[in-house]
Design an enzyme around this catalytic site. Sequence first.
Site, short mmCIF file in Angstrom:
data_model
loop_
_atom_site.label_atom_id
_atom_site.label_comp_id
_atom_site.label_asym_id
_atom_site.label_seq_id
_atom_site.Cartn_x
_atom_site.Cartn_y
_atom_site.Cartn_z
N ALA A 236 -26.68 -25.96 -6.25
CA ALA A 236 -26.76 -26.72 -7.49
C ALA A 236 -25.37 -26.80 -8.10
CB ALA A 236 -27.74 -26.07 -8.46
N LYS A 237 -25.22 -27.72 -9.04
CA LYS A 237 -23.89 -27.91 -9.65
C LYS A 237 -23.42 -26.66 -10.39
CE LYS A 237 -25.17 -31.96 -11.43
NZ LYS A 237 -26.22 -32.50 -10.54
N ARG A 238 -24.34 -25.82 -10.82
CA ARG A 238 -23.93 -24.59 -11.51
C ARG A 238 -23.24 -23.60 -10.57
NH1 ARG A 238 -29.53 -24.47 -11.29
NH2 ARG A 238 -30.41 -22.96 -9.84
N ASP A 239 -23.30 -23.86 -9.26
CA ASP A 239 -22.66 -22.96 -8.30
C ASP A 239 -21.15 -23.13 -8.25
OD1 ASP A 239 -24.94 -21.53 -7.27
OD2 ASP A 239 -25.53 -23.38 -6.24
#
Length: 299
Positions: A236-239
């Site tokens: 996910a983009k939070r990674d």
Amino acid sequence: MTSGAGRFAPSPSGELHLGNLRTALLAWLFARSAGRRFLLRVEDLDRARAGAEEVQLRDLAAVGLDWDGEVVRQTERGALYEEAIARLTAAGLTYECYCTRREIQEAPSAPHAPQGAYPGTCRDLTEAQRARRRAERPAAIRLRASVTEWAVTDVLHGRYSGLVDDFVLRRNDGVVAYNLAVVVDDAAQGVGQVVRGDDLLPSAPRQAYLAGLLGVPVPEYAHVPLVLNPAGRRLAKRDGAVTLSALAAAGVGPEEVTGLLLGSLGLPATLPEALAAFNPAALPREPWILDPQDLTPRR
């Protein structure tokens, strides 16, 4: 040319990350290697973010993908969905449902129903009961299924049997559900091959069953492995730096990203070379574990 197109169908909820782009590359390779047209469909019924579609199309082009014809948007296809629901209703294959999510979670399961299936609370209400519930809250429309499971054949997974229950066709807020929209869209666009992440494999039996009820062809399925982070969760983009814009800011260009994604599939680093070498039988069956920290140059 093989009959039936391939397609990629992102939801415009934000930028595509590397997992999305890897699946898009695979969908393109599956289609082009079989001589199929390759279509783009924006699934924007309820998760659209302003400007996201333009960014996604830009990123798909940046990694080298092309597509045939105009981009199709689900929000422009409401009449097709309503016609399909009307046909099913005329055949006695739908019913109104007034259940909340909490009521469904707390309801006892129907006898012999698979775990997770809708318990059928509203399936056999009388007209008086429906009128009373209708005054309390809007109705969703559910399919009146006559089976509890259905089998599909997948290019990578073989025969797969999965749950079919009385799933929602149109939510009580009026938005058409994914399972109906995708079946109607694929049939209307002449899609003969569906390549998507294997997290959607459990949806395939419902969709294939619904396709049969609507009298439309069931496409060939290929559910491909996901990209996971080191913790084993879906990327996910939070990674971190996992979108083209974030990687570009870190000095990693789109051609390098394309080569990285193709390399994770055991393919050469450019699309023309990858297309020449593409063999679905040789694709990895396990997820690709990616640590985003490995992508960006050390400072």
